[in-house]
Design an enzyme around this catalytic site. Structure first.
Site, PDB file in Angstrom:
ATOM      1  N   CYS A   1       3.221  -4.391  -3.746  1.00  0.00           N
ATOM      2  CA  CYS A   1       2.161  -3.464  -4.141  1.00  0.00           C
ATOM      3  C   CYS A   1       1.096  -4.226  -4.911  1.00  0.00           C
ATOM      4  O   CYS A   1       1.399  -4.937  -5.869  1.00  0.00           O
ATOM      5  CB  CYS A   1       2.758  -2.355  -5.004  1.00  0.00           C
ATOM      6  SG  CYS A   1       1.529  -1.335  -5.832  1.00  0.00           S
ATOM      7  N   GLU A   2      -0.147  -4.086  -4.494  1.00  0.00           N
ATOM      8  CA  GLU A   2      -1.209  -4.839  -5.136  1.00  0.00           C
ATOM      9  C   GLU A   2      -1.549  -4.329  -6.536  1.00  0.00           C
ATOM     10  O   GLU A   2      -2.221  -5.017  -7.293  1.00  0.00           O
ATOM     11  CB  GLU A   2      -2.463  -4.878  -4.265  1.00  0.00           C
ATOM     12  CG  GLU A   2      -3.194  -3.566  -4.127  1.00  0.00           C
ATOM     13  CD  GLU A   2      -4.409  -3.685  -3.223  1.00  0.00           C
ATOM     14  OE1 GLU A   2      -5.397  -3.002  -3.512  1.00  0.00           O
ATOM     15  OE2 GLU A   2      -4.379  -4.442  -2.238  1.00  0.00           O
ATOM     16  N   HIS A   3      -1.082  -3.147  -6.898  1.00  0.00           N
ATOM     17  CA  HIS A   3      -1.397  -2.614  -8.227  1.00  0.00           C
ATOM     18  C   HIS A   3      -0.524  -3.195  -9.331  1.00  0.00           C
ATOM     19  O   HIS A   3      -0.984  -3.366 -10.459  1.00  0.00           O
ATOM     20  CB  HIS A   3      -1.274  -1.083  -8.235  1.00  0.00           C
ATOM     21  CG  HIS A   3      -2.297  -0.427  -7.371  1.00  0.00           C
ATOM     22  ND1 HIS A   3      -2.078   0.786  -6.747  1.00  0.00           N
ATOM     23  CD2 HIS A   3      -3.539  -0.811  -7.006  1.00  0.00           C
ATOM     24  CE1 HIS A   3      -3.147   1.114  -6.050  1.00  0.00           C
ATOM     25  NE2 HIS A   3      -4.044   0.162  -6.186  1.00  0.00           N
ATOM     26  N   HIS A   4       0.760  -3.455  -9.033  1.00  0.00           N
ATOM     27  CA  HIS A   4       1.685  -3.954 -10.061  1.00  0.00           C
ATOM     28  C   HIS A   4       2.366  -5.262  -9.672  1.00  0.00           C
ATOM     29  O   HIS A   4       3.156  -5.801 -10.436  1.00  0.00           O
ATOM     30  CB  HIS A   4       2.764  -2.905 -10.364  1.00  0.00           C
ATOM     31  CG  HIS A   4       2.216  -1.644 -10.947  1.00  0.00           C
ATOM     32  ND1 HIS A   4       1.957  -0.526 -10.175  1.00  0.00           N
ATOM     33  CD2 HIS A   4       1.853  -1.329 -12.205  1.00  0.00           C
ATOM     34  CE1 HIS A   4       1.468   0.428 -10.942  1.00  0.00           C
ATOM     35  NE2 HIS A   4       1.394  -0.025 -12.181  1.00  0.00           N
TER      36      HIS A   4
ATOM     37  N   GLN B   1       0.520   0.690   0.891  1.00  0.00           N
ATOM     38  CA  GLN B   1       1.233   1.230   2.053  1.00  0.00           C
ATOM     39  C   GLN B   1       0.270   1.939   2.994  1.00  0.00           C
ATOM     40  O   GLN B   1       0.384   1.827   4.214  1.00  0.00           O
ATOM     41  CB  GLN B   1       2.353   2.165   1.593  1.00  0.00           C
ATOM     42  CG  GLN B   1       3.158   2.718   2.743  1.00  0.00           C
ATOM     43  CD  GLN B   1       4.341   3.539   2.279  1.00  0.00           C
ATOM     44  OE1 GLN B   1       4.925   3.278   1.243  1.00  0.00           O
ATOM     45  NE2 GLN B   1       4.693   4.539   3.061  1.00  0.00           N
TER      46      GLN B   1
ATOM     47  N   HIS C   1       8.988   2.276  -3.511  1.00  0.00           N
ATOM     48  CA  HIS C   1       8.138   1.406  -4.319  1.00  0.00           C
ATOM     49  C   HIS C   1       8.797   1.151  -5.666  1.00  0.00           C
ATOM     50  O   HIS C   1       9.046   2.092  -6.429  1.00  0.00           O
ATOM     51  CB  HIS C   1       6.771   2.067  -4.532  1.00  0.00           C
ATOM     52  CG  HIS C   1       5.961   2.164  -3.278  1.00  0.00           C
ATOM     53  ND1 HIS C   1       4.827   1.420  -3.082  1.00  0.00           N
ATOM     54  CD2 HIS C   1       6.139   2.891  -2.143  1.00  0.00           C
ATOM     55  CE1 HIS C   1       4.327   1.698  -1.889  1.00  0.00           C
ATOM     56  NE2 HIS C   1       5.105   2.593  -1.297  1.00  0.00           N
TER      57      HIS C   1
ATOM     58  N   CYS D   1       7.498  -0.020  -8.232  1.00  0.00           N
ATOM     59  CA  CYS D   1       6.624   0.387  -9.334  1.00  0.00           C
ATOM     60  C   CYS D   1       6.862   1.843  -9.722  1.00  0.00           C
ATOM     61  O   CYS D   1       6.506   2.261 -10.822  1.00  0.00           O
ATOM     62  CB  CYS D   1       5.149   0.134  -8.997  1.00  0.00           C
ATOM     63  SG  CYS D   1       4.549   0.986  -7.533  1.00  0.00           S
TER      64      CYS D   1
END
Length: 187
Positions: A76-79, A118, A146, A148
């Protein structure tokens, strides 16, 4: 390509920033391991998935092709935490242009190997298929857990996120879309 020396330096700094000692025995090789791992899990940043496609001509074949339960592992590019799941890929060939079945799995695998969302992954897989073989329609459904959401934040282990990307006749024709979803959901 991945700059392993920069990754190693950054990992060492992260270890110091969280209060760890990067020089203790258990962590001495960690920056190098992480750098090598990043090279592997982010390999999708450096290759065009269209290069993977092999097209075959199968006379008059315009029936659905489905590959279910393709395992996928992404970050996941956010976390920068993993998400893990499966992809279901369906397409309906036009004028007998079919793709090698293993190539569908390879496209999923390659596009998952980069910092990703995703939702974007589902769309990118569908777009590569549409752009390379111009089928009558494509559906990509991704189901993933996920980390995260499961190991931090809301902490809901076992929860799954489902996304879909529909193109062509699968998007525009309700009967075709219904058939696709029933095949995907069949045990």
């Amino acid at each position: 390509m991945v700059d392993k020396e920069r990754v190693k330096a950054a990992v060492r700094e992260i270890l110091i920033a969280i209060g760890e000692n990067p020089d203790r025995e258990g962590l001495l090789e960690t920056p190098d391991r992480v750098a090598r791992m990043y090279e592997e899990i982010f390999a999708g940043l450096h290759q065009d998935p269209k290069e993977l496609v092999k097209v075959f001509q199968e006379e008059n074949h315009e029936e659905m092709v489905l590959v279910k339960d393709i395992p996928l592992y992404s970050v996941c590019e956010h976390h920068l935490l993993p998400f893990v799941g499966v992809a279901h890929v369906v397409y309906i060939p036009k004028k007998g242009k079919v793709m090698g079945l293993s190539k569908l799995a390879r496209i999923v695998d390659l596009l998952a190997k980069k910092p990703q969302l995703q939702e974007r992954l589902s769309s990118e897989v569908a777009n590569v298929i549409m752009d390379t073989i111009d089928p009558l329609g494509v559906a990509v459904v991704v189901e993933a857990e996920h980390l995260c959401m499961t190991m931090r934040g809301i902490k809901k282990p076992g929860s799954k996120t489902v996304t879909s990307a529909l193109r062509g006749i699968i998007k525009t024709d309700a009967r075709t879309r219904s058939e696709v979803m029933s095949l995907i959901n069949r045990n």
